[in-house]
Design an enzyme around this catalytic site. Structure first.
Site, mmCIF file in Angstrom:
data_model
loop_
_atom_site.group_PDB
_atom_site.id
_atom_site.type_symbol
_atom_site.label_atom_id
_atom_site.label_comp_id
_atom_site.label_asym_id
_atom_site.label_seq_id
_atom_site.Cartn_x
_atom_site.Cartn_y
_atom_site.Cartn_z
ATOM 1 N N LYS A 198 -21.554 -16.486 20.160
ATOM 2 C CA LYS A 198 -21.105 -15.643 19.047
ATOM 3 C C LYS A 198 -19.655 -15.189 19.274
ATOM 4 C CE LYS A 198 -20.815 -12.613 15.651
ATOM 5 N NZ LYS A 198 -21.611 -11.627 14.998
ATOM 6 N N LYS A 252 -14.826 -3.833 18.013
ATOM 7 C CA LYS A 252 -15.829 -3.985 19.073
ATOM 8 C C LYS A 252 -15.916 -5.445 19.510
ATOM 9 C CE LYS A 252 -19.654 -4.860 17.643
ATOM 10 N NZ LYS A 252 -20.745 -5.703 17.306
HETATM 11 P P1 NA7 Z 1 -23.646 -1.244 10.336
HETATM 12 O O1 NA7 Z 1 -23.715 -1.425 8.879
HETATM 13 O O2 NA7 Z 1 -22.688 -0.243 10.885
HETATM 14 O O3 NA7 Z 1 -25.129 -0.879 10.854
HETATM 15 C C1 NA7 Z 1 -25.349 -0.468 12.181
HETATM 16 C C2 NA7 Z 1 -26.788 -0.087 12.392
HETATM 17 O O4 NA7 Z 1 -26.944 0.390 13.751
HETATM 18 C C3 NA7 Z 1 -27.264 1.048 11.476
HETATM 19 O O5 NA7 Z 1 -28.612 0.828 11.154
HETATM 20 C C4 NA7 Z 1 -27.100 2.262 12.398
HETATM 21 O O6 NA7 Z 1 -27.916 3.332 12.039
HETATM 22 C C5 NA7 Z 1 -27.562 1.683 13.701
HETATM 23 N N1 NA7 Z 1 -27.165 2.494 14.877
HETATM 24 C C6 NA7 Z 1 -25.910 2.684 15.351
HETATM 25 N N2 NA7 Z 1 -25.952 3.476 16.450
HETATM 26 C C7 NA7 Z 1 -27.256 3.773 16.659
HETATM 27 C C8 NA7 Z 1 -27.945 4.536 17.649
HETATM 28 N N3 NA7 Z 1 -27.299 5.141 18.658
HETATM 29 N N4 NA7 Z 1 -29.284 4.655 17.561
HETATM 30 C C9 NA7 Z 1 -29.945 4.035 16.550
HETATM 31 N N5 NA7 Z 1 -29.369 3.290 15.584
HETATM 32 C C10 NA7 Z 1 -28.025 3.155 15.649
HETATM 33 O O7 NA7 Z 1 -23.323 -2.603 11.104
HETATM 34 P P2 NA7 Z 1 -23.595 -4.113 10.609
HETATM 35 O O8 NA7 Z 1 -24.931 -4.181 9.962
HETATM 36 O O9 NA7 Z 1 -22.397 -4.634 9.896
HETATM 37 O O10 NA7 Z 1 -23.647 -4.857 12.032
HETATM 38 C C11 NA7 Z 1 -24.796 -4.751 12.857
HETATM 39 C C12 NA7 Z 1 -24.648 -5.721 14.021
HETATM 40 O O11 NA7 Z 1 -24.612 -7.087 13.541
HETATM 41 C C13 NA7 Z 1 -23.350 -5.542 14.802
HETATM 42 O O12 NA7 Z 1 -23.612 -5.716 16.184
HETATM 43 C C14 NA7 Z 1 -22.438 -6.625 14.243
HETATM 44 O O13 NA7 Z 1 -21.445 -6.993 15.184
HETATM 45 C C15 NA7 Z 1 -23.393 -7.731 13.903
HETATM 46 P P3 NA7 Z 1 -27.403 4.426 10.921
HETATM 47 O O14 NA7 Z 1 -27.760 3.826 9.601
HETATM 48 O O15 NA7 Z 1 -25.913 4.584 11.113
HETATM 49 O O16 NA7 Z 1 -28.160 5.653 11.241
#
Ligand code: NA7
Length: 292
Positions: free
Chosen positions: A175, A243
């Protein structure tokens, strides 16, 4: 539950996770979801998913759990917090679609296996929100072949291509190779569109004009016009791009690989984030060129 339906869990309903979980709902799966911000589960529930109160409860109900979370810190939290997935019992497979780099993937695989008898597959994706919505993502998988075989039917609802790249971390490394091309293309595209604009050529026409030549790419096709128009719709955040570039540079360091283009792209993305564009779409990168 109808006999032919299988149950799976999905954690992380962000820009990518929501459409991926909906693909599973529209296939032959009963999907239980959990998201840190509960209000973001409403669209998955409308698509037929069930809601779990915690990652642990979700893991107790399902032997296959998919994750799609921001970064390694988020994955670690969801896996190992007090009510995390690891406390949901042994014998399951975690399929992690988050982009977290090979070091974290290997560490999570070992920790889950040795301390919790849980198996782990790193399975980052490419194809963006449109690929997630249409089920045409490419999935780069790392881990044991038998585990990937077990989850392949579910993955095929989200993906046209599920590629087993090697042991744990190999999916992540693949990736990041993909992201070297994608991130540098985004930066080159911003630079090219700005040059067109300053040179008196209509930048909004350029993506179509270049579509059949050597400059053609999926990035240009999907994002070129949006970048030229300063379209504000968010389909992938600049902080996520930052990131990914940090992860690429870390692997470059570990493997003694010089990556001068990624270094430069990383500086430009950092500048965009420090200018307040972090939560905006990756196409807002062109605004850095607007300012200089
Ligand atoms: P998004 O739209 O920023 O979604 C990130 C998700 O991760 C979202 O559901 C967040 O929950 C969740 N999140 C982030 N930090 C936490 C913690 N500490 N605990 C639980 N859940 C968390 O990113 P994308 O969908 O564009 O991308 C996701 C991945 O796919 C990323 O690695 C990309 O590089 C590829 P929230 O809704 O903010 O509460």
């Amino acid at each position: 539950m109808p006999k032919d339906k299988r149950e799976v869990g999905f954690v992380g309903l962000g820009l990518m996770g929501l459409p991926m979980s909906r693909r599973l709902c529209s296939g032959n799966y009963i999907v239980t979801v959990w998201n840190r911000t509960k209000t973001k589960t409403s669209q998955a529930l409308a698509a037929g998913a069930n809601l779990a109160d915690s990652p642990s409860e979700l893991a107790k109900r399902n032997s296959i759990v998919f994750l799609c979370l921001t970064d390694a810190e988020a994955v670690e939290d969801v896996l190992f917090r007090k009510d995390g997935i690891a406390s949901g019992g042994p014998g399951k497979i975690i399929v992690d679609h988050s982009t977290i780099g090979p070091t974290a993937a290997k560490e999570f695989a070992t920790r889950l296996h040795e301390k919790h008898d849980i198996r782990y597959v790193d399975a980052p994706v490419t194809g963006g929100v449109i690929g997630a919505t249409e089920g045409t993502l490419t999935i780069f998988a790392g881990g044991h072949a038998s585990d990937i075989q077990t989850v392949r039917p579910a993955l095929s609802l989200m993906s046209g291509r599920v590629l087993h790249m090697g042991g744990h971390g190999a999916g992540q490394t693949t990736k990041l190779c993909n992201q070297v091309m994608v991130m540098n293309t985004f930066v080159a595209m911003a630079e090219m569109l700005k040059l067109a604009e300053n040179g008196g050529v209509d930048p909004t026409q350029i993506p179509d004009i270049l579509a059949d030549g050597f400059a053609a790419s999926r990035v240009l096709e999907l994002f070129g016009k949006r970048m030229a128009h300063r379209d504000r719709k968010v389909t992938g955040r600049l902080t996520v791009a930052q990131k990914d570039l940090n992860l690429i540079l870390a692997v470059g360091k570990q493997t003694s690989t010089k990556l001068p283009m990624c270094d430069t792209s990383s500086q430009l993305v950092r500048l965009a984030v420090s200018n307040g564009f972090g939560n905006q779409d990756i196409t807002s990168l062109i605004q850095v060129y607007d300012k200089v």
